[in-house]
Design a protein around this motif. Structure first.
Motif, mmCIF file in Angstrom:
data_model
loop_
_atom_site.group_PDB
_atom_site.id
_atom_site.type_symbol
_atom_site.label_atom_id
_atom_site.label_comp_id
_atom_site.label_asym_id
_atom_site.label_seq_id
_atom_site.Cartn_x
_atom_site.Cartn_y
_atom_site.Cartn_z
ATOM 1 N N SER A 64 0.820 -1.215 0.000
ATOM 2 C CA SER A 64 0.000 0.000 0.000
ATOM 3 C C SER A 64 0.849 1.257 0.000
ATOM 4 O O SER A 64 0.396 2.311 -0.430
ATOM 5 C CB SER A 64 -0.947 -0.003 1.204
ATOM 6 N N TYR A 132 3.286 13.508 -4.293
ATOM 7 C CA TYR A 132 3.933 12.525 -5.172
ATOM 8 C C TYR A 132 3.881 12.900 -6.644
ATOM 9 O O TYR A 132 4.526 12.270 -7.483
ATOM 10 C CB TYR A 132 3.328 11.140 -4.957
ATOM 11 N N GLY B 18 -3.066 8.838 2.365
ATOM 12 C CA GLY B 18 -2.128 9.597 1.546
ATOM 13 C C GLY B 18 -0.858 8.866 1.180
ATOM 14 O O GLY B 18 -0.229 9.190 0.174
ATOM 15 N N ALA B 19 -0.488 7.885 1.999
ATOM 16 C CA ALA B 19 0.825 7.279 1.778
ATOM 17 C C ALA B 19 0.850 5.775 2.013
ATOM 18 O O ALA B 19 1.895 5.148 1.826
ATOM 19 C CB ALA B 19 1.874 7.954 2.662
ATOM 20 N N GLY B 20 -0.269 5.168 2.388
ATOM 21 C CA GLY B 20 -0.258 3.729 2.645
ATOM 22 C C GLY B 20 0.528 3.397 3.905
ATOM 23 O O GLY B 20 0.841 4.274 4.710
ATOM 24 N N ALA B 21 0.837 2.103 4.067
ATOM 25 C CA ALA B 21 1.580 1.680 5.246
ATOM 26 C C ALA B 21 2.613 0.636 4.861
ATOM 27 O O ALA B 21 2.360 -0.214 4.011
ATOM 28 C CB ALA B 21 0.626 1.094 6.286
ATOM 29 N N GLU B 23 4.634 -2.674 4.993
ATOM 30 C CA GLU B 23 4.189 -4.019 5.396
ATOM 31 C C GLU B 23 4.859 -4.479 6.687
ATOM 32 O O GLU B 23 4.309 -5.301 7.410
ATOM 33 C CB GLU B 23 4.504 -5.016 4.278
ATOM 34 N N GLY B 40 8.624 3.851 8.193
ATOM 35 C CA GLY B 40 8.605 3.575 6.763
ATOM 36 C C GLY B 40 8.121 4.736 5.910
ATOM 37 O O GLY B 40 7.775 4.542 4.745
ATOM 38 N N TYR B 41 8.099 5.943 6.466
ATOM 39 C CA TYR B 41 7.643 7.104 5.683
ATOM 40 C C TYR B 41 8.805 8.039 5.389
ATOM 41 O O TYR B 41 9.490 8.491 6.309
ATOM 42 C CB TYR B 41 6.554 7.869 6.442
ATOM 43 N N ALA B 45 6.209 11.494 1.955
ATOM 44 C CA ALA B 45 5.022 10.942 2.617
ATOM 45 C C ALA B 45 4.572 11.875 3.738
ATOM 46 O O ALA B 45 3.380 12.095 3.957
ATOM 47 C CB ALA B 45 5.331 9.554 3.172
ATOM 48 N N GLU B 48 2.995 14.971 2.167
ATOM 49 C CA GLU B 48 1.644 14.652 1.706
ATOM 50 C C GLU B 48 0.688 14.564 2.910
ATOM 51 O O GLU B 48 -0.438 15.060 2.871
ATOM 52 C CB GLU B 48 1.667 13.327 0.925
#
Lengths: 402, 90
Positions: A64, A132, B18-21, B23, B40-41, B45, B48
């Motif tokens: 994701s 982005y 905005g940026a997901g996560a 895993e 992880g950002y 990210a 955003e």
């Protein structure tokens, strides 16, 4: 001794098949992926057919974190790269990071992503434009994202020369391997079947306006009327032959020769550059014209461009002197993705011993080409792939069986 | 008076949109004091994410909210500080 560059992995995303197995099953049997556009309503546009990749759900393949920052072309390229690495038996985490590079081609960048952000800018304001957008639209983004995802810090770049770029990128990858990089991820994926991308393509004035999928894209036919655009392409794993043999990799074929030329100034009356590109590629490969077993044509389906390609092929190989095919009649023209897909098709053809067909075309007799309209059994050792780009780019690449 | 509070639940929702996560990261774990790069950002990210917070809450965050070492706790505090200023002004 010059280092030999070999193809050890394929990752395919094509309108007539997602993944190499599906693509090859469709291609060998002449199954087309061209149809009416579904990704937006094309009713108000003069061209309404495209080669779309059906059923690609990026969230099935990608984390994701990557989805909010990637255009469709990048998602397809990342997944194709994963498949190509898996096919090659390469686990990037186990290799030195500076010994792996990424060289792809791009024709348009991420148009669909860019369209969305421009719509946000105009309708809501700058605060609504994704951070982005700074790179998601960019020509180099597929190379960059493949590099980041796989930890590849060796020489990496993008080549932009329309359809010819697909071969130019492979040639640049070969240069980097000759300079000492062990593995380079190359090839290209383009996808811009969205209204913004579509009007940009319409402006080139080379799109077919037919509504009949079997009659729209007819290269080397007297009814040629422009091309159908498609999306997709192929990602290839290239390695030095020595590295590949040492690790016992399967070798699909060798990138044996390459040539690139520019056309003369429009209106000069001078000969187009394609013949010279073919001759340069053959010389680079140390191959005589008679050794070439099949040509994968650029197949513009614009009458004067078909004429120029047929003239070049007759000048090098003689009238009907070599089997010529255009499997892209099943996918539409994929821009920078087209030639890497043809290269993948060439090595699959070698393995299968057959030349896939050029579908729907009734060859115009005046071109004097041996156009393969029904698939043909053949012992293929050497194949020539051609790609031309708008603006005068001509590229030719010779691939040999391992 | 505007009594809205910005919570970790709001932050996680906006991060995901905005940026997901990543895993490898459990956003439902104890993340308040972890730096965003540990979560992880990367900087984009974060840019955003703060852009989305600003437009949703109608506030403007200082540039130094995003300095290296920013954590969910520091962002939440900065947002709530802005919200209370906005409420006092109303």
């Amino acid at each position: 001794m010059t280092v030999k560059t070999v193809v050890t992995g394929l990752g395919v995303a094509s309108p007539n098949g997602l993944g190499t197995a599906d693509f090859w099953a469709a291609t060998r049997s002449g199954k087309s992926g061209i149809g009416r556009i579904t990704r937006f309503d094309p009713a108000g546009y003069p061209a309404r057919l495209a080669g779309e990749i059906p059923g690609f759900a990026a969230e099935q393949y990608l984390p994701s974190r990557l989805l909010p920052q990637t255009d469709r072309m990048t998602r397809l390229a990342l997944v194709a790269a994963d498949w190509a690495l898996e096919d090659a038996g390469v686990r990037p985490g186990e290799l030195p990071e500076f010994d792996m590079g990424v060289v792809t081609a791009s024709s348009s960048g991420g148009f669909e992503f860019g369209q969305g952000e421009l719509q946000a800018l105009w309708s809501k304001g700058s605060q609504y434009v994704s951070a982005y957008q700074s790179f998601a639209w960019f020509y180099a983004v597929n190379s960059g994202q493949i590099s980041i995802r796989n930890g590849m810090k060796g020489p990496s770049s993008v080549v932009v020369s329309d359809q010819a770029g697909g071969l130019d990128a492979v040639a640049q990858a070969r240069r980097q391997i000759r300079r000492g990089t062990g593995l380079v991820v190359s090839g290209a994926v383009d996808a811009s079947i969205c209204p913004w991308g579509w009007v940009a393509q319409l402006a080139g004035d080379r799109l077919s306006t037919s509504d009949e999928p079997t009659q729209a894209y007819l290269p080397f036919d007297s009814a040629a009327r422009g091309h159908v655009p498609g999306e997709g392409g192929a990602i290839l794993i290239l390695e030095s032959e020595q590295v590949a043999r040492e690790r016992g990799a399967r070798i699909y074929g060798e990138i044996a020769g390459y040539g690139a030329t520019m056309d003369p100034r429009p209106g000069s009356g001078a000969e187009p550059g394609l013949r010279r590109a073919i001759e340069l590629a053959l010389r680079d490969a140390g191959a005589e014209p008679g050794e070439v077993d099949v040509v994968f044509a650029d197949a513009a389906a614009v009458p004067e461009l078909d004429r120029a390609e047929a003239d070049a092929l007759r000048a090098v190989f003689g009238p009907r002197g070599v089997p010529v095919t255009a499997p892209k009649t099943m996918t539409g023209r994929l821009y920078s993705g087209a030639a890497p897909l043809d290269l993948a098709t060439a090595v699959l053809s070698m393995a299968a011993g057959l030349i896939p067909p050029t579908v729907n075309v009734d060859p115009a007799p005046g071109y004097d080409l041996d156009l393969v309209v029904d698939r043909r059994t053949a012992d293929i050792r050497t194949a020539l792939v051609l790609a031309r780009g708008a603006g005068g780019f001509n590229s030719a690449l010779v691939v040999r069986a391992a | 008076m505007d009594t809205r509070q910005f919570t970790i639940t709001d932050l996680k929702r906006i991060l995901l949109e905005g940026a997901g996560a990543d895993e490898a990261v459990d956003l439902d774990g104890d993340i308040l004091d972890l730096a965003f790069d540990e979560l992880g950002y990367e900087s984009l990210a974060l840019l955003e994410t703060t852009g989305r917070i600003e437009r949703e809450y109608g506030i403007s965050l200082d540039d130094d909210t995003l300095l290296d070492g920013a954590t969910p706790r520091s962002i939440i505090a900065a947002v709530n500080s802005r919200l209370s200023v906005a409420a006092d002004a109303a």
